[in-house]
Design an enzyme around this catalytic site. Structure first.
Site, short mmCIF file in Angstrom:
data_model
loop_
_atom_site.label_atom_id
_atom_site.label_comp_id
_atom_site.label_asym_id
_atom_site.label_seq_id
_atom_site.Cartn_x
_atom_site.Cartn_y
_atom_site.Cartn_z
CB SER A 260 -0.91 0.01 1.23
OG SER A 260 -0.15 0.25 2.41
CE LYS B 52 -3.48 1.83 13.05
NZ LYS B 52 -4.19 0.80 12.30
CG ASP B 53 -1.75 -2.85 11.29
OD1 ASP B 53 -2.83 -2.60 11.85
OD2 ASP B 53 -1.36 -2.28 10.25
CB THR C 87 -14.36 2.93 11.53
OG1 THR C 87 -13.09 2.41 12.00
CG2 THR C 87 -15.43 2.54 12.53
CB SER D 236 -11.11 0.39 14.12
OG SER D 236 -10.86 0.44 15.50
NE ARG E 281 -8.41 2.13 18.43
CZ ARG E 281 -8.49 3.35 17.92
NH1 ARG E 281 -8.92 4.36 18.66
NH2 ARG E 281 -8.13 3.59 16.67
NE ARG E 282 -9.43 4.56 14.05
CZ ARG E 282 -8.59 4.25 13.09
NH1 ARG E 282 -8.97 3.51 12.06
NH2 ARG E 282 -7.34 4.69 13.13
CE LYS E 283 -20.42 -1.55 15.39
NZ LYS E 283 -20.68 -2.91 14.82
NE ARG F 45 -10.66 -4.60 5.93
CZ ARG F 45 -10.39 -5.84 5.51
NH1 ARG F 45 -11.31 -6.77 5.54
NH2 ARG F 45 -9.18 -6.13 5.08
N GLY F 46 -10.05 -1.54 3.10
CA GLY F 46 -9.19 -1.08 2.01
C GLY F 46 -8.08 -0.19 2.51
CG ASN F 47 -5.28 1.37 -0.39
OD1 ASN F 47 -6.00 2.35 -0.57
ND2 ASN F 47 -4.81 0.63 -1.39
CB THR G 54 -9.33 1.83 -1.16
OG1 THR G 54 -8.33 1.43 -2.10
CG2 THR G 54 -10.64 1.12 -1.48
NE ARG G 55 -8.76 2.49 5.29
CZ ARG G 55 -8.06 2.93 6.32
NH1 ARG G 55 -8.67 3.44 7.38
NH2 ARG G 55 -6.74 2.91 6.28
CB CYS H 108 -5.91 -6.76 16.64
SG CYS H 108 -4.17 -6.41 16.78
#
Length: 307
Positions: free
Chosen positions: A12, A80-81, A122, A124, A126-128, A144-146, A149-150, A235
């Protein structure tokens, strides 16, 4: 011995920027480098939420395999990944100085929807969860996506906004003007930091990479990831954590949060400790959360995600 250091990365735009950043730093130290881009499963399968893919290592395992097979020498990741337990044979070589750890909302048109009802996107949990905790009348869609793309999907899907990591947008210079910093949202453990991993038997590459290590960032991300690991969230659970070093009084300020998937339940902890207590701060903080309702909440999260 000298050799060209083969740097493995996702393909990406953001991942390539990160790998190039590490390459430039190694080149400045006199090392020769080569970037090898590899597509991960997390980049290929875009029609399912991340938690349905078995998120742990989804963006890193392809590079782990390439390293263990000898096709690359080091790998650069958004920290974080990276799973909190690295595969056998692979070790942390360096944590680079952290960029912004903030989340931001990129919005369409305006932000008036924040006062009423709206739809944001999102991938995530966590964010949701944090968004629904603050805006219970809103709907959260999967995205989803890079990064590019998002951003494109946000323009075409009719959502009110989408949440991104500030560091990612800033690093590749595509942060839109129509954004709002979410200073109330606690980031993912190690958000904004980059980790370089190395084969444990490769002393040459370890010595090269370790010169890039930023000790303050290493300590703070260690605390955050220890908190995550102790909660056994991998995660997949809505877990947030941020440790910050305060030079004025040589202390660490830590905030940790665990939420239900729907955001209705929230357990948070905040404390300030002397720097000498950093090694177990994440562990003891997580234990405190578990003892104050976190164990039952973690079980509820697992059942929610299983259904």
């Amino acid at each position: 011995m000298t050799k060209s250091i083969r740097i493995g990365t996702r393909d990406s735009a953001l991942a390539l920027w990160q790998a190039t950043h590490v390459a430039e730093k190694l080149n400045a130290l006199g090392y020769t480098t080569e970037i090898i881009a590899i597509k991960s499963e997390g980049d290929i399968v875009l029609d399912k939420p991340l938690y349905e893919l078995g998120i742990t290592g989804i963006f890193t395992k392809t590079l782990d395999i390439a390293m263990l097979q000898g096709r690359i020498d080091i790998a650069v990741h958004s920290m974080k990944d990276v799973p909190t337990a690295l595969p056998n044979g692979i070790i942390q070589g360096a944590v680079l100085e952290r960029a912004s750890c903030a989340d931001l909302l990129v919005y369409n048109k305006d932000t008036r929807f924040l006062e009423t009802e709206g739809v944001i996107a999102t991938s995530s949990l966590r964010r949701k969860a944090q968004w629904l905790n603050k805006y219970p009348k809103h709907t959260v869609e999967d995205l989803r996506g890079n990064v590019n793309t998002r951003l494109q999907k946000l323009e075409t899907q009719g959502w009110n906004g989408a949440i991104f990591a500030a560091a990612g947008l800033e690093r590749i210079h595509i942060k839109p003007k129509n954004h709002l910093i979410l200073d109330w949202m606690v980031p993912a453990p190690a958000q904004g930091a980059m980790m370089v991993v190395v084969n444990q038997d490769d002393n040459y590459c370890f010595e090269a990479v370790n010169q890039l290590n930023h000790i303050e960032t290493e300590i703070c991300t260690h605390i955050e990831r220890q908190f995550l690991r102790t909660l056994e969230g991998g995660c997949t659970a809505p877990i947030a954590a941020l440790a910050q070093y305060n030079e004025a009084d040589d202390s660490i300020h830590f905030k940790g949060v665990l939420l239900s998937v729907d955001g209705k339940e929230k357990i948070e902890l905040e404390k300030n400790v002397p720097i000498q207590e950093w090694k177990k701060l994440g562990y003891y903080s997580a234990k405190e959360v578990l003892e104050n309702g976190g164990t039952a909440l973690m079980e509820m999260i697992k059942q929610t995600l299983k259904n």
